[in-house]
Scaffold this motif. Structure first.
Motif, PDB file in Angstrom:
ATOM      1  N   UNK A  49       1.064  -1.519   0.301  1.00 39.86           N
ATOM      2  CA  UNK A  49       0.255   0.142   0.097  1.00 39.86           C
ATOM      3  C   UNK A  49       0.915   1.912   0.284  1.00 39.86           C
ATOM      4  N   UNK A  50       1.532   0.756   1.046  1.00 41.78           N
ATOM      5  CA  UNK A  50       2.898   2.744   1.263  1.00 41.78           C
ATOM      6  C   UNK A  50       3.479   2.553  -0.759  1.00 41.78           C
ATOM      7  N   UNK A  51       4.460   1.870  -1.068  1.00 38.86           N
ATOM      8  CA  UNK A  51       4.721   1.726  -2.623  1.00 38.86           C
ATOM      9  C   UNK A  51       3.784   2.304  -3.023  1.00 38.86           C
ATOM     10  N   UNK A  52       2.925   1.501  -3.488  1.00 42.48           N
ATOM     11  CA  UNK A  52       1.371   2.033  -4.461  1.00 42.48           C
ATOM     12  C   UNK A  52       0.988   3.729  -3.894  1.00 42.48           C
ATOM     13  N   UNK A  53       1.040   3.762  -3.266  1.00 40.54           N
ATOM     14  CA  UNK A  53       0.272   5.368  -2.813  1.00 40.54           C
ATOM     15  C   UNK A  53       1.865   5.924  -3.274  1.00 40.54           C
ATOM     16  N   UNK A  72      13.076   2.433  -8.150  1.00 40.98           N
ATOM     17  CA  UNK A  72      12.938   1.302  -7.637  1.00 40.98           C
ATOM     18  C   UNK A  72      11.924   0.476  -6.678  1.00 40.98           C
ATOM     19  N   UNK A  73      10.837   1.322  -6.614  1.00 42.17           N
ATOM     20  CA  UNK A  73       9.143   1.334  -6.365  1.00 42.17           C
ATOM     21  C   UNK A  73       8.199   0.631  -7.542  1.00 42.17           C
ATOM     22  N   UNK A  74       8.692   0.550  -8.505  1.00 41.56           N
ATOM     23  CA  UNK A  74       8.077  -0.041  -9.801  1.00 41.56           C
ATOM     24  C   UNK A  74       8.531  -1.157  -9.205  1.00 41.56           C
ATOM     25  N   UNK A  75       9.708  -1.545  -9.520  1.00 45.14           N
ATOM     26  CA  UNK A  75      10.801  -2.949  -9.120  1.00 45.14           C
ATOM     27  C   UNK A  75      10.059  -3.773  -7.894  1.00 45.14           C
ATOM     28  N   UNK A  91       7.932  -7.056  -8.214  1.00 49.49           N
ATOM     29  CA  UNK A  91       8.926  -8.303  -7.668  1.00 49.49           C
ATOM     30  C   UNK A  91       7.651  -9.176  -6.792  1.00 49.49           C
ATOM     31  N   UNK A  92       6.761  -8.067  -6.796  1.00 45.97           N
ATOM     32  CA  UNK A  92       5.327  -8.729  -5.864  1.00 45.97           C
ATOM     33  C   UNK A  92       4.190  -9.494  -6.276  1.00 45.97           C
ATOM     34  N   UNK A  93       4.324  -9.089  -7.817  1.00 47.06           N
ATOM     35  CA  UNK A  93       3.188  -9.109  -8.587  1.00 47.06           C
ATOM     36  C   UNK A  93       2.254  -8.486  -8.269  1.00 47.06           C
ATOM     37  N   UNK A  94       2.471  -7.203  -7.773  1.00 44.75           N
ATOM     38  CA  UNK A  94       1.359  -6.346  -6.712  1.00 44.75           C
ATOM     39  C   UNK A  94       0.876  -4.791  -7.940  1.00 44.75           C
ATOM     40  N   UNK A  95      -0.402  -4.513  -8.671  1.00 41.31           N
ATOM     41  CA  UNK A  95      -0.840  -4.118  -8.910  1.00 41.31           C
ATOM     42  C   UNK A  95       0.572  -2.178  -9.173  1.00 41.31           C
ATOM     43  N   UNK A  96       0.007  -2.094  -9.408  1.00 44.54           N
ATOM     44  CA  UNK A  96       1.221  -0.400  -9.848  1.00 44.54           C
ATOM     45  C   UNK A  96       0.095   0.647  -8.876  1.00 44.54           C
TER      46      UNK A  96
END
Length: 207
Positions: free
Chosen positions: A45-49, A89-92, A96-101
């Motif tokens: 959640x933090x990385x996406x936001x 870095x965040x998108x990478x 790796x986590x298989x999570x949407x942007x």
């Protein structure tokens, strides 16, 4: 006796071999232990936001009039370079986590458990109520501004943007318990705090 003993040993050896063979045959049928997730739900959640947050910082730089004071342009360029590096870095991590942007419920990780986002005037400022984000009207105003007006507006918007990013990173730091994402959040607090100070100095000169 020796013949019986030899037969018994052979029988035991055959039995052991049979058990090993059965174990090897059954192993593919047993469920494999679940691998630990690359990122926790809070980290995702933090990385996406933060991807959304960093992306708007780049928009602010793009909409800044190129004819402003070179000192403002240099700082804007430095901010853009840092944000692009961190964005990669965040998108990478998300890949790796298989999570949407983008998540389906922005800022949910930052709200207290059981709290819900309210619709209305506050939500209209930005669809995720993300700290420090500029509205569409402010972005349009920056794109149309020139000279000193553009400098002041950019510095104010970017400083507010950085303070919002620091708020998000500090919350992530408090919620997480070690790991690369928490270390990155701490680096963002330090880096954006330093840049916010420089933005403030340039803004004071124009006040």
């Amino acid at each position: 006796m020796s013949g019986r003993k030899g037969f018994r040993v052979a029988a035991l050896a055959c039995g052991a071999a049979l058990l090993l063979a059965m174990g090897a045959a059954l192993r593919p049928l047993l469920p494999a232990p679940a691998a630990p997730p690359v990122l926790t739900a809070t980290e995702i959640g933090f990385v996406q936001d933060m991807v959304t947050h960093h992306s708007q910082a780049l928009v602010l730089v793009q909409r800044l009039d190129r004819g402003v004071d070179p000192a403002v342009l240099v700082l804007a360029g430095q901010i853009a370079d840092t944000q692009r590096t961190e964005l990669g870095m965040l998108l990478g991590w998300l890949r790796l986590a298989g999570a949407p942007v983008a998540g389906t419920d922005p800022m949910a990780w930052m709200r207290p458990v059981g709290a819900h986002r309210h619709a209305g005037a506050d939500a209209a400022q930005h669809d995720s109520a993300m700290p420090g984000m500029a509205t569409t009207g402010e972005l349009d105003e920056l794109a149309a501004a020139t000279g000193t007006q553009a400098e002041v507006l950019f510095l104010r918007l970017m400083q507010r943007h950085h303070y919002g990013g620091i708020e998000m990173a500090a919350t992530a730091d408090a919620l997480l318990d070690g790991g690369e994402v928490e270390r990155a959040a701490r680096d963002m607090i330090t880096g954006q705090g330093r840049e916010a100070g420089l933005l403030g100095l340039l803004l004071d000169r124009r006040a």
